[in-house]
Design a protein around this motif. Structure first.
Motif, short mmCIF file in Angstrom:
data_model
loop_
_atom_site.label_atom_id
_atom_site.label_comp_id
_atom_site.label_asym_id
_atom_site.label_seq_id
_atom_site.Cartn_x
_atom_site.Cartn_y
_atom_site.Cartn_z
N ILE A 281 74.04 1.55 100.89
CA ILE A 281 74.23 0.39 101.77
C ILE A 281 73.20 0.46 102.89
CG2 ILE A 281 75.84 -0.88 103.23
CD1 ILE A 281 76.69 -0.68 100.30
N ASN A 282 72.54 -0.66 103.14
CA ASN A 282 71.52 -0.74 104.18
C ASN A 282 71.93 -1.76 105.23
OD1 ASN A 282 69.58 0.99 102.63
ND2 ASN A 282 69.63 -0.76 101.24
N LEU A 283 71.98 -1.31 106.49
CA LEU A 283 72.37 -2.17 107.61
C LEU A 283 71.26 -2.21 108.66
CD1 LEU A 283 76.07 -0.95 108.10
CD2 LEU A 283 75.33 -3.17 107.21
N PRO A 284 71.08 -3.37 109.30
CA PRO A 284 71.74 -4.65 109.00
C PRO A 284 71.14 -5.29 107.77
CG PRO A 284 70.13 -4.96 110.73
CD PRO A 284 70.14 -3.48 110.43
N GLY A 285 71.81 -6.31 107.24
CA GLY A 285 71.29 -7.00 106.09
C GLY A 285 70.14 -7.92 106.46
N THR A 286 69.35 -8.29 105.48
CA THR A 286 68.24 -9.20 105.72
C THR A 286 68.71 -10.65 105.59
OG1 THR A 286 67.63 -9.07 103.38
CG2 THR A 286 66.53 -7.56 104.90
N GLY A 287 68.10 -11.54 106.34
CA GLY A 287 68.46 -12.95 106.27
C GLY A 287 69.92 -13.17 106.61
N ASP A 288 70.61 -13.89 105.72
CA ASP A 288 72.02 -14.18 105.93
C ASP A 288 72.94 -13.10 105.38
OD1 ASP A 288 71.42 -16.61 107.17
OD2 ASP A 288 71.42 -17.71 105.27
#
Length: 329
Positions: A281-288
């Protein structure tokens, strides 16, 4: 005398019209003297909710639903309760363990006042804490044709006003959901359901993901964290894989033995899927995207677009792409 007679008839006519207006049942068929009642009083005054009233008394929830609220209550009819008891092999209401009855009843209550016109298709949280880890359960509301809850319970009488909220009478008890309940109820997951059933007949995905207790000797235990691709995510695939490959792809979307909610996610956290490969899991997400996911094959632009659909045996997060495991294994 004729004039007096005409006046008498006129006053009798006016009296009849006023009387008819005062007895109108435009307010959900609730008599005029009950329109200033709270939710429990309304249930007591409705013959077809007598089992609900008995259930509230058995679970000691009467005072809770007489509080200020406001609450939205989906109230099952007597026939709905009788069907629930039969389906779960209970001879009577008294045979239902109080702790189970309490959570089932709370799964019919939402904080806040939502009339049928203010409801829209999507997820809300009930007051039941029967979710894995003691989290509040989700309810899926579908307003595409009337109002249906969790795909099983239809509103048959809407918008009965109470002093502390609103009551919608429903035709089925809303039992504690599993992750399968939401997959089936939500039309956005229809391709996923097809993949889990008719396209993979040699694996009992529905049985596995409906478990509420320990595994069956196969090492697969709830509570599940399911990353559920939407129909659009499946549509974006070049083709649907054949059953052996598809089975591994589906297993790559499930983490067993952990109810991982969005608040538990941290940047770089990894989890082993039932297929065997880790996802990251990668935070924060890209775009929306709320978060991004890197799958077993190394694809890193998979987005988590909705989170925390809470069932009794796990939680669902929604993906905009299908995850693929490492094909070199």
């Amino acid at each position: 005398m004729k004039t007096t007679s005409k006046l008498l008839k006129f006053f009798l006519f006016v009296f009849a019209v006023v009387l008819m207006g005062s007895c109108s049942d435009d307010d959900g068929n609730i008599p005029i003297e009950q329109q200033d009642s709270d939710i429990v009083d309304l249930a007591i005054a409705t013959d077809d909710l007598s089992i609900l009233v008995a259930a509230l008394q058995r679970a000691d929830l009467v005072s809770a639903l007489q509080a200020d609220g406001p609450f939205t209550v989906f109230a099952p009819t007597n026939a709905a309760f009788e069907a629930f008891l039969n389906a779960n092999n209970f001879a009577s209401l008294e045979d239902v363990p109080v702790e189970i009855l309490t959570q089932v009843l709370l799964n019919h209550v939402v904080s806040g006042e939502f009339t049928s016109g203010s409801l829209s298709s999507g997820y809300v949280s009930s007051l039941s804490t029967a979710g894995a880890g003691g989290n509040n359960l989700s309810l899926f509301i579908n307003t595409s044709s009337g109002v249906t809850i969790n795909g099983i319970s239809d509103v048959i009488t809407a918008d009965v006003d109470a002093t502390n909220g609103v009551v919608h009478i429903v035709d089925a008890v809303i039992d504690i959901p599993t992750v399968v309940t939401f997959a089936v109820a939500d039309p956005n997951f229809s391709t996923l359901v097809s993949a889990l059933t008719e396209l993979t007949p040699n694996t009992d995905f529905a049985g596995i993901l409906s478990r509420t207790e320990g595994g069956n000797g196969d090492g697969i235990d709830p509570d599940f964290t399911v990353f559920a691709p939407t129909n659009a995510a499946f549509d974006a695939l070049p083709s649907i894989p054949d059953e052996p490959v598809l089975t591994q792809v589906l297993l790559h979307h499930v983490v067993g033995g952990a109810n991982v909610r969005s608040g538990d996610l941290t940047d770089g956290i990894t989890a082993a899927t039932l297929e065997g490969d880790d996802i990251t899991i990668n935070l924060p997400g890209t775009g929306d995207n709320i978060a991004d996911v890197t799958d077993g094959s190394g694809t890193s632009d998979i987005g988590i677009i909705a989170v925390d659909v809470q069932a009794g045996n796990g939680v669902i997060h929604v993906l905009n792409k299908v995850m693929i495991p490492d094909t070199n294994n």
